[in-house]
Design a protein around this motif. Structure first.
Motif, short mmCIF file in Angstrom:
data_model
loop_
_atom_site.label_atom_id
_atom_site.label_comp_id
_atom_site.label_asym_id
_atom_site.label_seq_id
_atom_site.Cartn_x
_atom_site.Cartn_y
_atom_site.Cartn_z
N GLY A 67 0.80 -1.23 0.00
CA GLY A 67 0.00 0.00 0.00
C GLY A 67 0.83 1.27 0.00
N THR A 68 0.12 2.37 -0.16
CA THR A 68 0.69 3.72 -0.05
C THR A 68 0.10 4.34 1.21
N ILE A 69 0.93 5.01 2.00
CA ILE A 69 0.42 5.69 3.20
C ILE A 69 0.77 7.18 3.08
N PHE A 70 -0.16 8.05 3.48
CA PHE A 70 0.16 9.48 3.40
C PHE A 70 -0.46 10.27 4.56
N GLY A 71 0.21 11.38 4.86
CA GLY A 71 -0.31 12.32 5.86
C GLY A 71 -0.12 13.72 5.30
N ILE A 72 -1.02 14.62 5.67
CA ILE A 72 -0.97 15.97 5.09
C ILE A 72 -0.97 17.02 6.22
N TYR A 73 -0.03 17.95 6.12
CA TYR A 73 0.02 19.09 7.04
C TYR A 73 -0.24 20.37 6.23
N THR A 74 -0.64 21.42 6.91
CA THR A 74 -0.68 22.72 6.22
C THR A 74 0.48 23.57 6.70
N MET A 75 0.96 24.45 5.82
CA MET A 75 2.02 25.40 6.19
C MET A 75 1.29 26.57 6.83
N ASN A 76 1.82 27.06 7.96
CA ASN A 76 1.12 28.19 8.56
C ASN A 76 1.92 29.48 8.45
#
Ligand code: AFP
Length: 340
Positions: free
Chosen positions: A136-145
């Motif tokens: 599988g592929t695993i991902f996480g997303i953050y925002t730049m502040n």
């Protein structure tokens, strides 16, 4: 779910429609997340197709090997990484990318930058590729502040600051499981449409399960609480039936089963690997995020997994995640050890 009725469903909730619906709840939203996600989805579809064709296309092999035409062949994990990096950069919505495949973070050139940072493992479980087992592929997303120059500090943040996380499992079907912080939803790829369709809305993990999932080959090196916990799984003292052991060795497959059936997945610390094996940013955090969103828990042996603050992009951590009550039990064993 009524499978017969499903076969004739005409009002299909695709992943894009689902995310657009979610987005419409936030009037200030400009559609950036939807664009980012559709590029991630594109990467998943590409990898899914490559995984399915791997044997045929002779994609399996050592990176750098040449085929009979003298063209260089790429190993699936290298190929998957290239695909995701290109899809994420071209979305125009990212600034920092961290991939399991690349030692250094990728900083997107200024003309293509956007407000998101993506941490990912393009093809997790790659030792399972050659025998056709789920990967599988695993991902996480953050925002730049901020709008200053991006740096690794933009991703060296606790998992509880992630705005979304998910995985795509390339198994008997191709499934994308996603959370944007409002529950966990599963989408199955309909190969005839080339679309991910919502098939598992609002997944909730059972409070307790009857499966434990761990590499027992490492048992001789475990610490006290892990050893005791696994012993209890096999020889419960409270009259409950023994748990079954299931271990694929692909985190996506093991976590997916845990999410749907309940139970616990463990990759503990051991004497040889005091920080365990799994990587904080793109294995532990996304899966911990999904578990909590589904009503389960994720614990490192010391604290809530999502409260870890990584210092390095490829840092590792022990992890225990799954059904709320099962994780509660291992937390109690670690707490008892700390008291002694
Ligand atoms: P590979 O990508 O080397 O196959 O590792 C897979 C993985 O990172 C994760 O997907 C598994 O849960 C875990 O490692 C399995 O590790 P063990 O082989 O030590 O049990």
């Amino acid at each position: 779910m009524d499978h017969e009725a499903d076969a004739y469903r005409t009002d299909l909730m695709t992943i894009t429609r689902f995310v657009l619906n979610e987005q419409s709840k936030y009037p200030e939203s400009r559609g950036d997340f939807t664009i980012l996600l559709s590029n991630i989805v594109l990467g998943c579809k590409f990898v899914c197709s490559a995984v399915n064709k791997a044997g045929l296309a002779k994609l399996i092999g050592l990176a750098g090997e040449t085929n009979i035409q003298g063209e260089e062949q790429k190993k699936l994990d290298v190929l998957s990484n290239d695909v995701f990096i290109k899809a994420l950069v071209s979305s125009g919505r990212t600034s920092v990318l961290v991939s399991e495949e690349d030692e250094e973070a990728t900083f997107v050139e200024s003309s293509k930058r956007g407000k998101y940072c993506v941490v990912f493992d393009p093809l997790d479980g790659s030792s399972n590729i050659d025998c056709g087992v789920s990967i599988g592929t695993i991902f996480g997303i953050y925002t730049m502040n901020h709008s200053d120059e991006p740096s690794t500090e933009d991703v060296l943040k606790p998992g509880n600051e992630m705005v979304a996380a998910g995985y795509c499992m390339y198994g008997s079907s191709c499934m994308l499981v996603l959370s944007t912080g409002t529950g966990v939803h599963g989408f199955t790829l309909d190969p005839s449409l080339g679309e991910f369709i919502l098939t598992h809305p609002d997944i909730k993990i059972p409070n307790k399960g009857n499966i434990y999932s761990v590499n027992e080959g490492n048992a001789q090196n475990w610490d006290g609480p892990t050893t005791k916990y696994v012993e209890r799984c096999k020889y419960p003292k409270d009259g409950s039936p023994a748990k079954s052991l299931r271990y694929v060795g692909s985190m996506v497959a093991d976590v997916h089963r845990t999410l749907l059936y309940g139970g616990i997945f463990l990759y503990p610390a051991d004497k040889k690997s005091p920080n365990g094996k799994l990587r904080v940013l793109y294995e532990v955090f996304p899966m911990a995020f999904l578990m909590e969103q589904a009503g389960g828990q994720a614990f490192t042996g010391k604290k809530r997994a999502l409260d870890l603050v990584p210092e390095k992009i490829h840092e590792r951590s022990p992890i225990f995640l799954g059904s709320y009550d099962d994780v509660e039990e291992i937390k109690a064993l670690y707490a008892a050890e700390e008291k002694n």
